[in-house]
Write a protein that holds these residues in place. Structure first.
Motif, PDB file in Angstrom:
ATOM      1  N   THR A  52       0.914  -1.118   0.005  1.00  0.00           N
ATOM      2  CA  THR A  52      -0.026   0.292  -0.106  1.00  0.00           C
ATOM      3  C   THR A  52       0.763   1.301  -0.020  1.00  0.00           C
ATOM      4  O   THR A  52       2.108   1.308   0.031  1.00  0.00           O
ATOM      5  CB  THR A  52      -0.891   0.118   1.279  1.00  0.00           C
ATOM      6  N   TYR A 189     -13.308   1.475  -1.531  1.00  0.00           N
ATOM      7  CA  TYR A 189     -12.347   1.432  -2.463  1.00  0.00           C
ATOM      8  C   TYR A 189     -10.993   2.307  -1.762  1.00  0.00           C
ATOM      9  O   TYR A 189     -11.035   2.874  -0.942  1.00  0.00           O
ATOM     10  CB  TYR A 189     -12.477   2.268  -3.690  1.00  0.00           C
ATOM     11  N   PRO A 190      -9.795   1.654  -2.506  1.00  0.00           N
ATOM     12  CA  PRO A 190      -8.619   2.066  -1.751  1.00  0.00           C
ATOM     13  C   PRO A 190      -8.188   3.714  -1.568  1.00  0.00           C
ATOM     14  O   PRO A 190      -7.847   3.960  -0.660  1.00  0.00           O
ATOM     15  CB  PRO A 190      -7.517   1.245  -2.761  1.00  0.00           C
ATOM     16  N   TYR A 191      -8.422   4.184  -2.612  1.00  0.00           N
ATOM     17  CA  TYR A 191      -8.139   5.774  -2.743  1.00  0.00           C
ATOM     18  C   TYR A 191      -9.384   6.482  -3.071  1.00  0.00           C
ATOM     19  O   TYR A 191     -10.055   5.977  -3.876  1.00  0.00           O
ATOM     20  CB  TYR A 191      -7.014   6.101  -3.492  1.00  0.00           C
ATOM     21  N   GLN A 232      -6.391   7.792   1.652  1.00  0.00           N
ATOM     22  CA  GLN A 232      -6.285   6.329   1.388  1.00  0.00           C
ATOM     23  C   GLN A 232      -7.455   5.798   2.325  1.00  0.00           C
ATOM     24  O   GLN A 232      -7.088   5.168   3.370  1.00  0.00           O
ATOM     25  CB  GLN A 232      -5.020   5.609   1.711  1.00  0.00           C
ATOM     26  N   SER A 234      -9.443   3.212   2.447  1.00  0.00           N
ATOM     27  CA  SER A 234      -9.674   2.006   2.712  1.00  0.00           C
ATOM     28  C   SER A 234      -8.811   1.518   3.928  1.00  0.00           C
ATOM     29  O   SER A 234      -9.088   0.366   4.524  1.00  0.00           O
ATOM     30  CB  SER A 234      -9.678   0.748   1.561  1.00  0.00           C
ATOM     31  N   LYS A 235      -7.788   2.230   4.442  1.00  0.00           N
ATOM     32  CA  LYS A 235      -6.949   1.936   5.220  1.00  0.00           C
ATOM     33  C   LYS A 235      -7.076   2.676   6.479  1.00  0.00           C
ATOM     34  O   LYS A 235      -6.215   2.349   7.504  1.00  0.00           O
ATOM     35  CB  LYS A 235      -5.398   1.962   4.695  1.00  0.00           C
ATOM     36  N   ARG A 257      -7.939   2.745  -7.632  1.00  0.00           N
ATOM     37  CA  ARG A 257      -7.005   1.521  -6.945  1.00  0.00           C
ATOM     38  C   ARG A 257      -5.691   1.893  -7.534  1.00  0.00           C
ATOM     39  O   ARG A 257      -5.470   2.581  -8.736  1.00  0.00           O
ATOM     40  CB  ARG A 257      -7.663   0.430  -7.743  1.00  0.00           C
ATOM     41  N   SER A 258      -4.717   1.323  -6.981  1.00  0.00           N
ATOM     42  CA  SER A 258      -3.458   1.289  -7.662  1.00  0.00           C
ATOM     43  C   SER A 258      -3.189   0.598  -9.082  1.00  0.00           C
ATOM     44  O   SER A 258      -3.918  -0.596  -9.055  1.00  0.00           O
ATOM     45  CB  SER A 258      -2.553   0.831  -6.806  1.00  0.00           C
ATOM     46  N   ASP A 265      -5.505  -4.734  -3.531  1.00  0.00           N
ATOM     47  CA  ASP A 265      -6.637  -4.166  -4.147  1.00  0.00           C
ATOM     48  C   ASP A 265      -7.709  -4.618  -2.962  1.00  0.00           C
ATOM     49  O   ASP A 265      -8.093  -5.551  -3.060  1.00  0.00           O
ATOM     50  CB  ASP A 265      -7.094  -4.403  -5.399  1.00  0.00           C
ATOM     51  N   SER A 266      -8.092  -3.764  -1.930  1.00  0.00           N
ATOM     52  CA  SER A 266      -8.822  -4.142  -0.916  1.00  0.00           C
ATOM     53  C   SER A 266     -10.370  -3.720  -1.196  1.00  0.00           C
ATOM     54  O   SER A 266     -11.077  -3.637  -0.185  1.00  0.00           O
ATOM     55  CB  SER A 266      -8.204  -3.364   0.236  1.00  0.00           C
ATOM     56  N   SER A 267     -10.734  -3.440  -2.327  1.00  0.00           N
ATOM     57  CA  SER A 267     -11.943  -2.996  -2.658  1.00  0.00           C
ATOM     58  C   SER A 267     -13.205  -3.873  -2.106  1.00  0.00           C
ATOM     59  O   SER A 267     -13.185  -5.149  -2.380  1.00  0.00           O
ATOM     60  CB  SER A 267     -12.264  -2.710  -4.099  1.00  0.00           C
TER      61      SER A 267
END
Length: 452
Positions: A52, A189-191, A232, A234-235, A257-258, A265-267
């Protein structure tokens, strides 16, 4: 240019004009300066994994020019956008979703290479828009009880009228008041990039609070008009404070996402399912997830083609296959059939859906909890043929081996003394409506309702 913008604002005062919208031009519509500060995971006393970004979020930074703000609002308030994209979860709040399909300006702004460069630079990792349906999700606070009443209040020129506040309203503390727009949560979603399209001078609230590793909260000031913040989400657990003292507050959000293979990908779609059109969401979700899977496999193949001896590393191969199998499983589990989703949402309500984690905490304190939860699982009184039972057994085995589990709340390390139940498994996966259905079958829902 200022005179032109003033005349344009006068001419475009009504959102129902049918004149052609502007073409997005980064030289005219962007006014970017890098954020003064990037808040790191270390600053927040939070653990950072190797897959991440080290950046948890940014302070607000300029993104749109004055002309850009008005061009975006002009595109957003076109009648076809309002007709096709507007919904209202409750009075005083308007949501516009899918505007990119009706407006080339909005789509081109968010997907332009220069905009993508800016958001990627801000988070310190190359980003891709998560999927088309998440481009420019817009939340509007404006007076009115119906969609028609609210849309009539929308003008291209940002409102500058203030609302008189009482001393009590000015003393509003979102960390103690339950009226935050969105309570403590993780993003699906991540970002995320949040862009402000309204004047905020004189506004009380509107900030984002991030929960630090020591349990305290760090405030990130809300962006001014034309400014944006990156998170960020999701974190880091965060809440959005309600804005007061202004006639309108319009923010628009795009999720990412990256784009780097091997980056986790933590979606999830937990926060999205209740208000999204699932017949649109699910195909886009499937395509983006399969593209991500393709990229992971392609990356592995290109690596072993350059270094054939790596193909003999069974540990690396097993890790790839395990991770991608789990990725596909989560992809499938998130797509609850529209019929079942609707049935469960009608039976238990959207308020309970979003409140599911708190409800679970409450029912765990009930004297009948262990007996009812254990009985429901051992007798399989709920959906006995469901694939969720296989998921439950896999998680129980992982816990026995002292492995962590991925969840909507980050990595889950089971340290409770009690048994791991289906309720834990469904919430881990972010399947709130399914969790409520299991809760109802177990008998715990009826007891919880009697407490309310």
């Amino acid at each position: 240019m200022d005179s032109f913008c003033w005349l344009s604002a006068w001419f475009w005062g009504s959102p129902t004009s049918t004149d052609k919208e502007e073409t997005f031009d980064p030289k005219i519509h962007l006014h970017y300066s890098p954020p003064e500060k990037k808040i790191t995971m270390q600053d927040l006393l939070l653990d950072q994994t190797t897959d991440t970004s080290s950046v948890a979020g940014t302070t607000a930074f300029p993104l749109l020019s004055r002309e850009g703000v008005r061009a975006y609002r002009r595109a957003l308030f076109q009648q076809n956008v309002l007709d096709q994209c507007a919904s209202s979860p409750f009075p005083g709040t308007l949501v516009l979703r899918g505007a990119h399909k009706q407006s080339k300006f909005i789509k081109n702004f968010w997907t332009h290479p220069e905009t993508m460069r800016i958001v990627s630079e801000a988070m310190g990792v190359p980003l891709d828009v998560i999927m088309p349906t998440e481009i420019g999700h817009t939340n509007i606070q404006v007076e009115g009880a119906t969609i028609s009443e609210m849309t009539k209040k929308l003008k291209v020129e940002p409102a500058v009228e203030k609302v008189e506040l009482s001393p009590e309203e000015r003393a509003y503390d979102p960390l103690k008041d339950a009226s935050a727009i969105i309570p403590w949560h993780y993003d699906s979603y991540p970002y995320v990039c949040v862009l402000m399209l309204s004047e905020t001078e004189g506004m009380i609230g509107g900030e984002t609070y991030i929960k630090k590793g020591d349990g305290t909260a760090q405030k990130v000031e809300g962006p001014r008009i034309g400014h944006a913040v990156m998170l960020q989400g999701s974190k880091v657990q965060h809440l959005a404070a309600r804005a007061r003292g202004v006639k309108e507050r319009i923010s628009t959000i795009t999720s990412y996402r990256s784009s780097v293979p091997t980056v986790y990908d933590s979606s999830y779609m937990t926060n999205i399912r209740p208000y999204a059109n699932l017949n649109i969401l699910y195909p886009e979700w499937t395509q983006y997830r399969l593209r991500k899977l393709r990229d992971e496999i392609t990356h592995y193949l290109e690596t072993v083609e350059k270094e054939p001896e790596l193909a003999l590393d069974r540990v690396v191969l097993e890790k790839l296959l395990t991770e991608q199998t789990e990725y596909l499983r989560r992809t499938s589990r998130q797509m609850i059939t529209p019929e079942e989703h609707q049935r469960m949402l009608v039976a238990y309500g959207s308020a309970a859906y979003y409140d599911a984690p708190r409800i679970w905490k409450i029912v765990q304190s009930l004297p009948e909890f262990e007996k009812l939860a254990s009985g429901a699982d051992s007798d399989r009184v709920w959906m006995p043929q469901s694939v969720y039972w296989t998921d439950l057994q896999s998680s129980i085995e992982a816990i026995r081996l002292e492995k962590s589990l991925t969840s909507t709340m980050g990595n889950l390390i089971w340290d409770k003394k009690r048994q791991y139940y289906m309720g834990d498994e469904l919430l881990r996966q972010g399947l709130n409506e399914v969790f409520l259905d299991w809760l109802g079958a177990s008998g715990l829902w009826d007891i919880y309702c009697k407490l309310s």
